[in-house]
Design an enzyme around this catalytic site. Sequence first.
Site, PDB file in Angstrom:
ATOM      1  CG  ASP A   1      -1.948   1.097   1.203  1.00  0.00           C
ATOM      2  OD1 ASP A   1      -1.867   1.970   0.306  1.00  0.00           O
ATOM      3  OD2 ASP A   1      -2.837   1.093   2.072  1.00  0.00           O
ATOM      4  CB  ILE A   2       1.667   3.764  -2.620  1.00  0.00           C
ATOM      5  CG1 ILE A   2       2.858   4.714  -2.865  1.00  0.00           C
ATOM      6  CG2 ILE A   2       0.348   4.477  -2.888  1.00  0.00           C
ATOM      7  CD1 ILE A   2       2.996   5.159  -4.303  1.00  0.00           C
TER       8      ILE A   2
ATOM      9  CG  ASN B   1      -7.567  14.016 -12.651  1.00  0.00           C
ATOM     10  OD1 ASN B   1      -7.322  15.135 -12.213  1.00  0.00           O
ATOM     11  ND2 ASN B   1      -8.495  13.227 -12.118  1.00  0.00           N
TER      12      ASN B   1
ATOM     13  N   GLY C   1      -8.947   4.894  -8.147  1.00  0.00           N
ATOM     14  CA  GLY C   1      -7.690   4.175  -8.097  1.00  0.00           C
ATOM     15  C   GLY C   1      -6.736   4.716  -7.042  1.00  0.00           C
ATOM     16  CB  VAL C   2      -3.020   4.969  -7.019  1.00  0.00           C
ATOM     17  CG1 VAL C   2      -2.738   5.842  -8.219  1.00  0.00           C
ATOM     18  CG2 VAL C   2      -1.956   5.188  -5.957  1.00  0.00           C
ATOM     19  CG  ASP C   3      -5.984  11.077  -7.988  1.00  0.00           C
ATOM     20  OD1 ASP C   3      -5.513  11.619  -6.967  1.00  0.00           O
ATOM     21  OD2 ASP C   3      -6.468  11.717  -8.934  1.00  0.00           O
TER      22      ASP C   3
ATOM     23  CB  SER D   1      -0.279   5.686 -17.591  1.00  0.00           C
ATOM     24  OG  SER D   1      -0.181   7.084 -17.608  1.00  0.00           O
TER      25      SER D   1
ATOM     26  N   GLY E   1      -3.615   2.039 -14.711  1.00  0.00           N
ATOM     27  CA  GLY E   1      -4.961   1.752 -14.222  1.00  0.00           C
ATOM     28  C   GLY E   1      -5.997   2.038 -15.282  1.00  0.00           C
TER      29      GLY E   1
END
Length: 642
Positions: free
Chosen positions: A20-21, A34, A42-44, A133, A135
């Site tokens: 997990d980042i 974005n 997602g990760v964002d 990129s 995801g």
Amino acid sequence: MSNKVFAITSKCSLVVSMGDITLWKGDAIVNAANERMLGGGGVDGAIHNAAGPQLLEACYQVPEVGPRVRCPVGEARITDGFKLTSKHVIHAVGPIYSRNDSKCSELLEAAYMNSLRVGAEHGCTSIAFPAISCGIFRYPLIPAATIAVSSCIAFAKSSENTVKMLGRDGQIAQLVALMGGEADVRAMESSEPMSSVGYPVIVVYGYNSTGKSSSVLAALNTMKESNHATYTAFVDCTTIYNARQVFTDILRQIDPLARSQPDDVLAPFPTQSNGDGYHNLNLLGFVQCLCKIMMGLHTMNVPNVVIVLDNVDLLIARGFSDLLRSLCRLNDELSIKLRFSLVLITRGISLQLEKLLLPFVPTHVHFPLYTQEEISDILVDQLKLWEHERLFRAWVKYLHQLFEHDCHDWIEFRYMIIQLLPLFYQHCPEDGGYDPTSDQYKASYKQLVHQTQLRAKSLLQHLYHRNTTIESQAESASEERVHLPFGCLMLVLASYLSSFNPQESDAVYFSTAHIAKKRRKGGSSGAPKKMTKKQAEAVPQHLLGPKVFPLQRLLAIYSSILEEYDPPATLGLEADDLSTTLSRSEVFNHINVLTRMCLLQRISNLEDLDDIKLRCLADHEFIERISRQIEFPLENFLNQMA
């Protein structure tokens, strides 16, 4: 969870990990964002949820560069980490994958490279990447991983060989291009690449402490590492008093066979000559030796020679205008083909220098004063205050407004910051995780500003009374000490002698002062010389007022009295303190200090660097107090019958 570590360079490693980042502990994590930078899936979305609403507010503060675009594709922006375990979040925007778009790989590589660049600019030494990129942007995993690894390797190797100076990347890139290297267009203000032909005469000018010499040295190192200029020479004109020294320094730095030989050219009476044959050359001999070195290279490429003269205004002040003019036309005098660049570093372009260089059509590189933002970047990097960066930058901005007219340059401003740094540590949170919009942050900053105002008032009164190592054990407790560096104290004495001794008596007094000193030490009981009637009726010079003197005379007297002065061991002076040679920056720093303390008065204009004239404003009692403090025999040097 296992990690795989791969060594890229001796100082950098690449770690491949799964997890997990948002839980990763380090300097920065990269968010696959974005263009709007306002969160997503997602990760964002995971990073925004873990960092808290403060991250979204910080993203709103990022200015838009286009309609609904805060970070274009391939670029990166940085914010604080807030509730995350990492200090920063780097927002990078990768491309939406398309087989028909050949620019996808370039944009993805740019996203990784710009993320690393932004992190390095903010002092990050450990950065965690997600699969950018890969995801909802549908970039294939294997090509994306290949680009990610190759980008990290390329950035690590390029950073290891690059000399960075905060706030001066544009000037360094411009210098490299002007000297015949490859210009880094991204670092330059202009978007057009410069022709790498090498300009014959380059003038680097700017105020004190603007990084001129360090930037030129960084540009020279860049030229050497890229093999664009193997033969370079850097000569500091502060210690140059004849043309032979210039020729010798240049040839011994350019000639590979002479670089390891000792340099005794500056010795006052050399007993034997060096074996390289560069010790006693005129201009013709210098040109012949330079041609011989270039012809012995046995290379098909045209050699690129760069010669740098630092403090060139001092060279002109000592009467070497013809020497400088000969070096400017050196490219025409040589009988071989080469690319030659002469770089002249000066504090200001005087009228005499401008007239001298006018026939050679020089190009100029200006080093402006550091802005408040650049000073903040430098201080954050030097003091390693990345954890409290936001609060520290706000505090530095306030101090810059407070001390803007009291500090001569950013070096003095840094001294003030260091003196007040304990106050900052008292009011900043230990974990560094504070919200700039919270009431706690505002109250802490308000209290810090209030305490800074109180401390600054007393600090400004003693701005130049800095602690030194001059501590005499036999000091009288009733007499107040003068807390100035040893070089400043000797410069005050030299200025007093310059103002109150007639110039025609300099040679007599400075050649006989040590004789009188030896007589006193030997206990000579000889009767004092009887004065004539005219001498007895003469009014002492210190009662008539100080006279104006040039800077060259001040430095000559400074060197003379320091050579004949035998300091007591109780002062605890080092060998560097007794050096008779002051650098250009040290001279101007000491003069600025003494001018602000009203001990010196500058008579000439600030723009006039060719003929600087000063006057001593220190009274006789103050000079005697300094003499007693450092046990200097003032009476040996002072012409009482002037």
